[in-house]
Design a protein around this motif. Structure first.
Motif, PDB file in Angstrom:
ATOM      1  N   VAL A  50       0.863  -1.181   0.000  1.00 46.17           N
ATOM      2  CA  VAL A  50       0.000   0.000   0.000  1.00 46.17           C
ATOM      3  C   VAL A  50       0.900   1.232   0.000  1.00 46.17           C
ATOM      4  O   VAL A  50       1.649   1.455   0.944  1.00 46.17           O
ATOM      5  CB  VAL A  50      -0.926   0.020   1.235  1.00 46.17           C
ATOM      6  CG1 VAL A  50      -1.683   1.331   1.327  1.00 46.17           C
ATOM      7  CG2 VAL A  50      -1.877  -1.166   1.183  1.00 46.17           C
ATOM      8  N   VAL A  52      -3.227   6.032   0.668  1.00 44.41           N
ATOM      9  CA  VAL A  52      -4.543   5.723   1.213  1.00 44.41           C
ATOM     10  C   VAL A  52      -5.578   6.676   0.632  1.00 44.41           C
ATOM     11  O   VAL A  52      -5.214   7.779   0.215  1.00 44.41           O
ATOM     12  CB  VAL A  52      -4.550   5.803   2.764  1.00 44.41           C
ATOM     13  CG1 VAL A  52      -3.741   4.672   3.339  1.00 44.41           C
ATOM     14  CG2 VAL A  52      -4.072   7.141   3.278  1.00 44.41           C
ATOM     15  N   ALA A 112      -6.833   2.697   0.566  1.00 43.33           N
ATOM     16  CA  ALA A 112      -6.539   1.513  -0.238  1.00 43.33           C
ATOM     17  C   ALA A 112      -7.246   0.330   0.407  1.00 43.33           C
ATOM     18  O   ALA A 112      -7.348   0.256   1.627  1.00 43.33           O
ATOM     19  CB  ALA A 112      -5.042   1.260  -0.294  1.00 43.33           C
ATOM     20  N   THR A 113      -7.713  -0.570  -0.422  1.00 48.21           N
ATOM     21  CA  THR A 113      -8.405  -1.756   0.070  1.00 48.21           C
ATOM     22  C   THR A 113      -7.762  -2.985  -0.541  1.00 48.21           C
ATOM     23  O   THR A 113      -7.502  -3.022  -1.741  1.00 48.21           O
ATOM     24  CB  THR A 113      -9.899  -1.706  -0.316  1.00 48.21           C
ATOM     25  OG1 THR A 113     -10.469  -0.498   0.206  1.00 48.21           O
ATOM     26  CG2 THR A 113     -10.654  -2.895   0.226  1.00 48.21           C
ATOM     27  N   ARG A 114      -7.479  -3.961   0.305  1.00 46.81           N
ATOM     28  CA  ARG A 114      -6.945  -5.243  -0.135  1.00 46.81           C
ATOM     29  C   ARG A 114      -7.907  -6.326   0.323  1.00 46.81           C
ATOM     30  O   ARG A 114      -8.424  -6.280   1.444  1.00 46.81           O
ATOM     31  CB  ARG A 114      -5.549  -5.507   0.447  1.00 46.81           C
ATOM     32  CG  ARG A 114      -4.517  -4.450   0.078  1.00 46.81           C
ATOM     33  CD  ARG A 114      -4.248  -4.438  -1.421  1.00 46.81           C
ATOM     34  NE  ARG A 114      -3.187  -3.516  -1.788  1.00 46.81           N
ATOM     35  CZ  ARG A 114      -3.394  -2.297  -2.271  1.00 46.81           C
ATOM     36  NH1 ARG A 114      -4.621  -1.831  -2.403  1.00 46.81           N
ATOM     37  NH2 ARG A 114      -2.378  -1.530  -2.615  1.00 46.81           N
ATOM     38  N   ARG A 117      -7.880  -5.749  -5.181  1.00 47.24           N
ATOM     39  CA  ARG A 117      -7.471  -4.492  -4.565  1.00 47.24           C
ATOM     40  C   ARG A 117      -8.216  -3.341  -5.214  1.00 47.24           C
ATOM     41  O   ARG A 117      -8.538  -3.382  -6.388  1.00 47.24           O
ATOM     42  CB  ARG A 117      -5.968  -4.288  -4.681  1.00 47.24           C
ATOM     43  CG  ARG A 117      -5.438  -4.283  -6.099  1.00 47.24           C
ATOM     44  CD  ARG A 117      -3.959  -3.997  -6.253  1.00 47.24           C
ATOM     45  NE  ARG A 117      -3.141  -4.868  -5.457  1.00 47.24           N
ATOM     46  CZ  ARG A 117      -1.931  -4.564  -5.015  1.00 47.24           C
ATOM     47  NH1 ARG A 117      -1.387  -3.407  -5.327  1.00 47.24           N
ATOM     48  NH2 ARG A 117      -1.240  -5.395  -4.304  1.00 47.24           N
ATOM     49  N   GLN A 170      -7.878   1.008  -5.150  1.00 47.30           N
ATOM     50  CA  GLN A 170      -7.028   2.120  -4.741  1.00 47.30           C
ATOM     51  C   GLN A 170      -7.818   3.408  -4.841  1.00 47.30           C
ATOM     52  O   GLN A 170      -8.484   3.653  -5.846  1.00 47.30           O
ATOM     53  CB  GLN A 170      -5.784   2.195  -5.627  1.00 47.30           C
ATOM     54  CG  GLN A 170      -4.764   3.217  -5.168  1.00 47.30           C
ATOM     55  CD  GLN A 170      -4.201   2.880  -3.793  1.00 47.30           C
ATOM     56  OE1 GLN A 170      -3.745   1.770  -3.562  1.00 47.30           O
ATOM     57  NE2 GLN A 170      -4.238   3.834  -2.890  1.00 47.30           N
ATOM     58  N   GLY A 171      -7.757   4.215  -3.801  1.00 45.16           N
ATOM     59  CA  GLY A 171      -8.452   5.488  -3.805  1.00 45.16           C
ATOM     60  C   GLY A 171      -9.924   5.326  -3.475  1.00 45.16           C
ATOM     61  O   GLY A 171     -10.392   4.249  -3.125  1.00 45.16           O
ATOM     62  N   HIS A 192     -17.441   3.404  -5.944  1.00 42.07           N
ATOM     63  CA  HIS A 192     -16.575   2.577  -5.088  1.00 42.07           C
ATOM     64  C   HIS A 192     -17.385   1.501  -4.368  1.00 42.07           C
ATOM     65  O   HIS A 192     -16.976   0.335  -4.316  1.00 42.07           O
ATOM     66  CB  HIS A 192     -15.853   3.472  -4.078  1.00 42.07           C
ATOM     67  CG  HIS A 192     -14.870   2.756  -3.223  1.00 42.07           C
ATOM     68  ND1 HIS A 192     -13.592   2.487  -3.647  1.00 42.07           N
ATOM     69  CD2 HIS A 192     -14.962   2.252  -1.966  1.00 42.07           C
ATOM     70  CE1 HIS A 192     -12.940   1.841  -2.698  1.00 42.07           C
ATOM     71  NE2 HIS A 192     -13.759   1.690  -1.664  1.00 42.07           N
TER      72      HIS A 192
END
Length: 141
Positions: free
Chosen positions: A91, A94, A96-98, A109, A111-112, A117
């Motif tokens: 990462v 941020v 960020a999602t995993r 993943r 991002q943003g 979203h």
């Protein structure tokens, strides 16, 4: 991982989709994303889906994390502070999602934080919960 909801072991989460949302106390888009993720999490839980969400702060100082955690305390999310985990999961910024699939493997993943979203995250989680029907069966099955 020590969270506001108690200690978590990723090994103990096997069989669930794990959504790890990285945030920081100073991040304005994170402040928009976390309530949205909390609503998604509540919906998945209401449907009985095996999904666990953990929101991990990347703040450099624990005091900053604690200040941010107070801000998000009303959300039904497990909050944690572990900047090293962000580095481990690559990462760089941020929010960020995993995601980890039910076998504990990398599952995706994001991002943003952008328009749509919520729909993208929900679709990704649901795709990880689908049976692996596309995989060929072994002769023993």
């Amino acid at each position: 991982l020590s969270t506001t909801a108690g200690d978590l072991s990723f090994d103990a989460l096997e069989g669930q989709v794990v959504v790890v949302v990285f945030w920081a106390s100073w991040c304005a888009p994170c402040a928009q994303e976390l309530p949205l993720v909390a609503r998604l999490s509540a919906g998945w839980r209401d449907e009985g889906l095996p999904v666990r969400v953990v929101a991990v702060s990347v703040d450099d100082r624990e005091a900053d994390y604690r200040r941010g955690a107070k801000r998000f305390a009303e959300l039904d999310l497990a909050l944690a502070w572990d900047p090293a985990l962000a580095r481990t999961l690559d990462v760089a910024a941020v929010p960020a999602t995993r995601l980890l699939d039910p076998r504990g493997q990398a599952g995706g993943r994001l991002q943003g934080f952008h328009e749509g979203h919520q729909q993208r995250l929900d679709a990704l989680v649901r795709s990880l919960l689908e049976p692996r029907a596309a995989q060929p069966r072994s002769p023993e099955e």
